[in-house]
Design a protein around this motif. Structure first.
Motif, short mmCIF file in Angstrom:
data_model
loop_
_atom_site.label_atom_id
_atom_site.label_comp_id
_atom_site.label_asym_id
_atom_site.label_seq_id
_atom_site.Cartn_x
_atom_site.Cartn_y
_atom_site.Cartn_z
N SER A 1 46.91 39.87 30.48
CA SER A 1 45.66 39.50 31.15
C SER A 1 44.84 40.74 31.44
CB SER A 1 45.97 38.77 32.46
OG SER A 1 44.79 38.62 33.23
N SER A 2 43.62 40.79 30.89
CA SER A 2 42.76 41.95 31.16
C SER A 2 42.27 41.94 32.60
CB SER A 2 41.58 41.96 30.18
OG SER A 2 40.82 40.77 30.26
N GLU A 3 42.28 40.78 33.26
CA GLU A 3 41.85 40.71 34.66
C GLU A 3 42.77 41.51 35.56
OE1 GLU A 3 41.23 36.85 36.21
OE2 GLU A 3 39.22 36.68 35.37
N SER A 4 44.04 41.68 35.15
CA SER A 4 44.98 42.42 36.00
C SER A 4 44.55 43.87 36.18
CB SER A 4 46.39 42.36 35.40
OG SER A 4 46.42 42.95 34.11
N ALA A 5 43.74 44.39 35.27
CA ALA A 5 43.30 45.78 35.35
C ALA A 5 41.85 45.93 35.77
CB ALA A 5 43.52 46.47 34.00
N LEU A 6 41.18 44.83 36.10
CA LEU A 6 39.76 44.90 36.47
C LEU A 6 39.50 45.81 37.67
CD1 LEU A 6 37.25 41.95 36.57
CD2 LEU A 6 37.34 43.56 38.46
N PRO A 7 40.25 45.70 38.76
CA PRO A 7 39.97 46.59 39.91
C PRO A 7 40.15 48.05 39.54
CG PRO A 7 41.40 44.76 40.54
CD PRO A 7 41.33 44.74 39.06
N ARG A 8 41.18 48.36 38.76
CA ARG A 8 41.42 49.75 38.37
C ARG A 8 40.33 50.26 37.45
NH1 ARG A 8 46.42 51.99 39.43
NH2 ARG A 8 45.98 53.50 37.77
N LEU A 9 39.78 49.40 36.58
CA LEU A 9 38.73 49.83 35.67
C LEU A 9 37.48 50.23 36.45
CD1 LEU A 9 37.62 50.30 32.85
CD2 LEU A 9 37.01 47.87 32.74
N ILE A 10 37.11 49.42 37.46
CA ILE A 10 35.94 49.75 38.28
C ILE A 10 36.14 51.10 38.96
CG2 ILE A 10 34.60 49.10 40.31
CD1 ILE A 10 35.13 46.17 39.60
N ALA A 11 37.31 51.30 39.57
CA ALA A 11 37.59 52.55 40.27
C ALA A 11 37.60 53.73 39.31
CB ALA A 11 38.93 52.45 41.00
#
Length: 454
Positions: free
Chosen positions: A271-281
């Protein structure tokens, strides 16, 4: 200085544990498939925990980003450029999928059984959605339901409205922005606690998919799987890599290396959503402004699904060939145009691509829907490539939009990618951002990135 180093070491061990958990899950899946299948809820539970945090993270990030920009026109420029780029790249991805699919001609010789037909019908049930329904679905029932229903686009709408409202309030809105900044710290702290369950979730997810699929299904469908992975690799390294180098002067391999932990997390959860918060940061740490990262990344998760676009066209050709009803050149072009619309709004979550495929075929070529069951068994393995490609596409898009809007610190980008300024895990683990959020841009120059950390 000793304390931060210890924290970084702990997160390093966490991702080593994820690698070990994935390997153990694959082993259990082959040795005891019956037991492995029963472990599926563990992986599902971890992904659901991550998804639970997506809406508040998107809300806080976008409100802080938009609310801190003095000119609303700049936000509109960011959103317009991002959507235009997403439309073009999705079309390119769909075209590449059609090209490779015609070269490989996957699906020849497979037979449609009643079990496969039933699986296809199950996926198509309720999967079709008209463009009108999609657009109306962006509007939540209430402001609160945007968070409780987990709809990314609904959260995006509410966050943009709140950000513009705070922007219009001027200095009166600064206390609210500071409060949301503190809420963001709390959200990231909760996310850090959840991340320590990643090895357990990765083990359950990988064991279940290997136990369910088995070796026989992988062998019989190897052509479409390998072809899909190769196509995604060509798109990422050739198409995206070339554009990133020409427009932003950034080396794609260095960017992918910088995002290595996020790719590992996606690989283990599919799931690419699992890394969404880390991508923004990480995009903010890289040197992209808060407004660009906060708008481009969440929007891209609904509109910039390059991997899903490739999957839709290649799978459609595969199913048509397997059912002995290959698509003519005109039908392929028509399908491409239809899938451009159908691919929008498909969340980057496990299984969403399969549901979008079934819904698209049901609306465009109903006679092919039964064939969707042919790839149900290997969809999880294909969703790995979908998620990785979607994530890489959104990372590249954020850098490109930042470059076009002059909202990126290129000197910092070079330093970060060279390893001179390592990413501080405190931004998304124990303490959130390392400095308090300042609710205004630096100076009056629109070209200055809205970075609040050294």
């Amino acid at each position: 200085m000793g304390v931060p180093a210890a924290r970084r070491d702990r997160t390093h061990y966490l991702y080593l544990a994820v690698i070990g958990a994935v390997a153990l899950g694959i082993l259990v899946g082959f040795v005891a498939p019956g037991v492995a299948v029963e472990l599926k809820p563990i992986g599902t539970g971890f992904v659901n925990l991550i998804k639970m945090m997506i809406s508040p993270i998107i809300f806080c990030t976008i409100v802080l980003g938009v609310g801190s920009v003095r000119k609303a026109a700049k936000v509109g420029a960011v959103g317009g450029l991002a959507l235009g780029y997403f439309l073009v790249m999705s079309t390119v991805a769909l075209g590449i999928g059609l090209l490779v699919g015609n070269i490989l001609e996957p699906g020849q010789g497979l037979h449609l059984t009643e079990a496969v037909r039933a699986a296809g019908e199950k996926q198509a049930a309720g999967a079709s959605e008209s463009t009108t329904d999609f657009l109306l679905g962006i509007i939540p029932t209430t402001m609160i339901s945007a968070f409780t229903e987990g709809e990314v686009l609904q959260t995006l709408l509410i966050a943009l409205l709140a950000g513009f409202a705070l922007q219009a309030m001027g200095s009166a809105g600064e206390p609210v922005l500071r409060g949301i900044g503190h809420i963001q710290r709390l959200v990231f702290r909760i996310l850090a606690m959840i991340m320590w369950a990643a090895p357990v979730g990765a083990f359950g997810a990988m064991a279940a998919v290997v136990g369910e699929t088995g070796v026989d299904a992988l062998k019989s469908l190897a052509i479409i799987m390998v072809g899909f992975y190769i196509t995604c690799a060509i798109f990422v390294f050739v198409v995206l890599g070339t554009i990133l180098r020409l427009v932003a002067g950034v080396n794609l391999l260095l960017l992918l290396k910088y995002l290595g932990r996020e790719f590992l997390l996606i690989l283990s959860t599919s799931s690419s959503e699992s890394a969404l918060p880390r991508l923004i940061a990480k995009m903010e740490h890289l040197g992209v402004s808060k407004s660009v990262a906060g708008i481009t990344v969440p929007t891209g998760y609904s509109f910039n699904l390059d991997g899903t676009a490739i999957y839709l066209t290649m799978s459609s050709l595969f199913i048509a060939n397997a059912m002995g009803d290959p698509l003519s050149a005109g039908e392929q072009v028509s399908l491409l145009l239809f899938m451009i619309v159908a691919s929008k709004g498909a969340a980057g979550v496990t299984g969403a691509g399969l549901a979008t495929l079934a819904g698209g075929l049901q609306s465009h070529r109903p006679g092919l829907v039964d064939g969707v069951g042919l790839i149900v068994g290997i969809d999880r393995f294909m969703s790995e490539a979908r998620a990785l490609t979607n994530f890489a596409g959104n990372a590249v898009a954020t850098v490109l939009v930042g470059t076009w809007t002059k909202e990126i610190d290129k000197e910092r980008v070079d330093q970060v990618l060279a390893g001179s300024i390592p990413f501080d895990e405190k931004m998304i683990t124990d303490e959130g951002p390392t400095e308090p959020y300042v609710p205004e841009s630096r100076g009056g120059d629109d070209e200055k990135p809205l970075l609040t950390k050294a």
